[in-house]
Scaffold this motif. Structure first.
Motif, PDB file in Angstrom:
ATOM      1  N   GLY A 368       0.970  -1.002  -0.380  1.00  0.00           N
ATOM      2  CA  GLY A 368      -0.209   0.129   0.132  1.00  0.00           C
ATOM      3  C   GLY A 368       1.110   1.532   0.486  1.00  0.00           C
ATOM      4  O   GLY A 368       0.505   2.292   0.322  1.00  0.00           O
ATOM      5  N   THR A 403      -2.630   4.891   5.441  1.00  0.00           N
ATOM      6  CA  THR A 403      -2.772   3.852   5.706  1.00  0.00           C
ATOM      7  C   THR A 403      -3.171   4.807   7.494  1.00  0.00           C
ATOM      8  O   THR A 403      -2.644   5.548   7.618  1.00  0.00           O
ATOM      9  CB  THR A 403      -2.047   2.860   5.742  1.00  0.00           C
ATOM     10  OG1 THR A 403      -0.600   2.988   6.183  1.00  0.00           O
ATOM     11  CG2 THR A 403      -1.228   2.700   4.300  1.00  0.00           C
ATOM     12  N   ARG A 457      -7.687  -0.757   4.126  1.00  0.00           N
ATOM     13  CA  ARG A 457      -6.931   0.228   5.111  1.00  0.00           C
ATOM     14  C   ARG A 457      -5.992   0.880   4.356  1.00  0.00           C
ATOM     15  O   ARG A 457      -5.426   2.372   4.935  1.00  0.00           O
ATOM     16  CB  ARG A 457      -5.536  -1.292   5.050  1.00  0.00           C
ATOM     17  CG  ARG A 457      -4.763  -0.767   6.406  1.00  0.00           C
ATOM     18  CD  ARG A 457      -3.647  -1.705   6.279  1.00  0.00           C
ATOM     19  NE  ARG A 457      -2.576  -1.507   7.540  1.00  0.00           N
ATOM     20  CZ  ARG A 457      -1.081  -1.957   7.275  1.00  0.00           C
ATOM     21  NH1 ARG A 457      -1.125  -2.801   7.107  1.00  0.00           N
ATOM     22  NH2 ARG A 457      -0.362  -1.375   8.082  1.00  0.00           N
ATOM     23  N   SER A 458      -6.451   1.503   3.137  1.00  0.00           N
ATOM     24  CA  SER A 458      -5.622   2.065   2.316  1.00  0.00           C
ATOM     25  C   SER A 458      -6.326   3.111   1.412  1.00  0.00           C
ATOM     26  O   SER A 458      -7.200   2.903   1.334  1.00  0.00           O
ATOM     27  CB  SER A 458      -4.681   1.610   1.081  1.00  0.00           C
ATOM     28  OG  SER A 458      -4.220   2.024   0.164  1.00  0.00           O
TER      29      SER A 458
END
Length: 505
Positions: A368, A403, A457-458
Motif C-alpha cells: 500500500g 493507511t 486500510r489504504s
C-alpha cells in the motif's frame, strides 16, 4: 530592428521562465480544462444484493475471502443510498466533473438481456443530480466488474462472445444515459486487469499457471493475458464504432479508453536495464496505444511473444486506429526495472518473462505504499506526445494513499495528500507548456472506497468515510479543502523540487 527583435524574444523567454516557477492557479490552465475526482461502482456503491443487482467476479472474489484483510465491498461507502449527499459535497468543493462507473451487473444483472428497472433508476437519478448541481458526469462503462454469470458461462474475457455481450451492454448505456453523458470511457485499465486476472492470478477470475501465478487451479499464464487483452481491445473498438455510427452525432459526446500509466525507469545505469525499461514501457503502454494509433501491437511484442500474441485482421486493425476521442491515463508510480537475463522457452514465458524485465517494487505496492514521483507523470506525457502523435489525454486517476491501523478511523489531517496533489498539478502544467495535449485531471478518489488492492486500510479519499458507523458519515479532509481552494482560484505554492526535476530532465 534586429536588436529590438532579439530583446523582445529574450523578454518573452524570461517571462515564460518566471511564469513556470511562479505560483499557479487553475486559471493558468486552458479554458475548458476539467478538474474533477472519481470512484468506481464496485468500490463505492455498496448495496451489492439490493434491487436486482447480481454478483460480479469481484463480489465472488471478495466474498470468498481473497481480498486484502478479507474485506468486502458489500457496503463500502454506500453511495447507492447516499448519492445526493455526495453530489452536494462535490458541488461545495467546486468540482467540474465526477468520474464514476456503471455496474454491469446492476444495470443488466445476467450480463445480457433485460435492463433492471431499479438499476436504471439509480443511474438516472445520479446523473440527473450531478447535472442539477452543475457537475459533468464522466462515465466508465466497464471497470473490472464482469458479471459472474458471463464468467461462468464462457470464461468471460477469454471468449470472443464477450465482445458481443459487452457491445450490447454499452449500447444500453448510450441509449439510456447518452442524452446527458458527454464523456464515455469504454474500459478501465485493460493493461493491468488482464495481468492480475490471467497471469499472476492475484485478481479475479484468478486464472494462472505454474510457476508464474499463485493459488490458481486453472489457467495458462503464457497465453491467456494476451487473449483477454485482445478481446478487450476489440470490444472497445466495437463500442466506439457503434457510438460513432448511431449516437455521437445526436448526443454530441466523446468516447475513449483509460489505461494504467505506470512509468518504468532503469534500476541502474547499465544499458541492459535501460533497454529493459524501454521494453517494459512498450509492453505496458504500447500494448494498447500502438494498436489504437498504428493498428497493430508493438514490434517488440510481436517479436518476443510470437504466435502467442493474437493477430489482427485488416478490418480489425482499421477499426482500432483512432478509435478514441481521448485517452485516459491513471498514473500513480514509477517502477525501477532490471533486465531479466534468464532464458525461457517460448512456451514457458509469461508477460514479464516476455518483456525480459523485472519491476523491482511490487512488494512495496502490495503493502500500500505508493512513492511520490511527480516527474514520472511528465515523462509519461512526453512519451505519449513523442511516440503516439500527442493524443488528447485525460488524467483519470492520480492520488495519494495513507493507511491506518484502524480501518475507517476518522482522520482530517492529510497535508501529505495536499502536497502530493500540488506536485503533480505543477508537473502537469509544465508538461502542457511543453506541448502535451492534456484536457482534464481527476483526483483518485473523491471518497474513501474499497480499494481493489488494499481493502479499507489504504485510503485515497479527499473526503473521508466513517466505515465504522451504519450511516457511513462523510467528512472533508484538509486535502478536500485545499483542492476546493485551488478550484476556486487559490494559488499553488512556487514550483516544487519534483517539478524542477521534470523541467531539468
Amino acid at each position: 530592428m534586429v536588436i529590438m527583435a532579439l530583446l523582445l524574444i529574450f523578454l518573452l523567454c524570461l517571462s515564460t521562465s518566471l511564469r513556470d516557477t511562479a505560483a499557479l492557479t487553475r486559471h493558468d490552465f486552458p479554458k475548458g480544462f476539467i478538474f474533477g475526482a472519481g470512484t468506481s461502482a464496485f468500490q463505492v456503491e455498496g448495496a451489492t444484493d439490493e434491487d436486482g443487482r447480481k454478483p460480479s467476479i469481484w463480489d465472488t472474489f471478495t466474498n470468498q475471502g481473497y481480498s486484502f484483510d478479507k474485506a468486502t465491498a458489500n457496503v463500502s461507502a454506500d453511495q447507492y443510498h447516499h448519492y445526493k449527499d455526495d453530489v452536494k459535497l462535490m458541488r461545495d468543493m467546486g468540482l467540474d466533473a465526477y468520474r464514476f462507473s456503471i455496474a454491469w451487473s446492476r444495470l443488466i444483472p445476467d450480463g445480457r438481456g433485460e435492463i433492471n428497472p431499479k438499476g436504471l433508476e439509480y443511474y438516472n437519478n445520479l446523473i440527473d443530480e450531478l447535472i442539477r448541481q452543475g457537475i459533468q458526469p464522466h462515465v466508465t462503462i466497464y471497470h473490472f466488474d464482469l458479471p459472474q454469470s458471463l464468467q461462468d458461462e464462457y470464461d468471460g474475457l477469454l471468449s470472443p462472445r464477450f465482445i458481443e455481450d459487452y457491445t450490447a451492454y454499452a449500447e444500453a448505456c448510450f441509449k439510456s444515459f447518452g442524452d446527458r453523458v458527454k464523456y464515455w470511457v469504454t474500459i478501465n485499465e485493460p493493461n493491468i486487469d488482464t495481468i492480475g486476472g490471467f497471469d499472476t492470478g492475484t485478481l479475479p477470475p484468478q486464472r494462472c499457471s505454474y510457476p508464474f501465478g499463485v493459488n490458481c487451479t486453472v489457467g495458462d499464464s503464457t497465453t491467456e493475458p494476451y487473449l483477454a487483452a485482445h478481446h478487450l481491445l476489440l470490444a472497445h473498438a466495437s463500442a466506439v464504432s457503434l457510438y460513432r455510427d448511431k449516437y455521437q452525432a445526436t448526443q454530441r459526446g466523446q468516447i475513449g479508453i483509460t489505461l494504467l500509466g505506470w512509468w518504468h525507469e532503469p534500476a541502474t545505469n547499465s544499458s541492459q536495464d535501460a533497454a529493459a525499461a524501454t521494453r517494459m514501457n512498450d509492453f505496458h503502454i504500447g500494448w494498447f496505444m500502438h494498436p489504437l494509433v498504428h493498428g497493430d501491437y508493438p514490434t517488440v511484442m510481436r517479436s518476443r511473444v510470437g504466435a502467442r500474441l493474437p493477430g489482427l485482421t485488416a478490418e480489425q486493425s482499421k477499426n482500432l486506429v483512432r478509435s478514441f476521442d481521448f485517452i485516459g491515463f491513471n498514473h500513480y508510480i514509477v517502477l525501477q526495472v532490471q533486465a531479466d537475463k534468464r532464458e525461457f522457452s517460448q512456451m514457458q514465458r509469461d508477460y514479464y518473462a516476455d518483456a525480459a524485465a523485472i519491476p523491482s517494487q511490487f512488494e512495496h505496492i502490495r503493502e500500500g505504499h505508493l512513492d511520490d514521483a511527480p516527474w514520472a507523470l511528465g515523462k509519461l506525457l512526453d512519451h505519449l506526445r513523442l511516440l503516439y502523435g500527442n493524443p488528447p489525454i485525460m488524467i483519470h486517476e492520480n492520488g495519494f494513499s495513507d493507511t491506518s491501523e484502524v480501518p475507517g478511523k476518522i482522520e482530517y489531517d492529510d497535508d501529505d495528500r495536499s502536497e502530493f496533489l500540488q506536485d503533480y498539478i505543477e508537473v502537469l502544467y509544465l508538461s502542457m507548456q511543453n506541448g502535451s495535449n492534456v484536457r482534464g485531471y481527476f483526483v483518485w478518489s473523491f471518497l474513501d472506497v474499497f480499494e481493489f488492492l488494499f481493502g479499507y486500510r489504504s485510503r485515497f479519499g479527499l473526503c473521508g468515510v466513517d466505515m465504522n458507523v451504519e450511516g457511513r458519515t462523510r467528512y472533508m479532509r484538509k486535502s478536500a479543502h485545499w483542492y476546493s481552494g485551488f478550484l476556486n482560484g487559490g494559488e499553488l505554492r512556487p514550483v516544487s523540487p519534483s517539478a524542477k526535476a521534470y523541467s531539468a530532465a
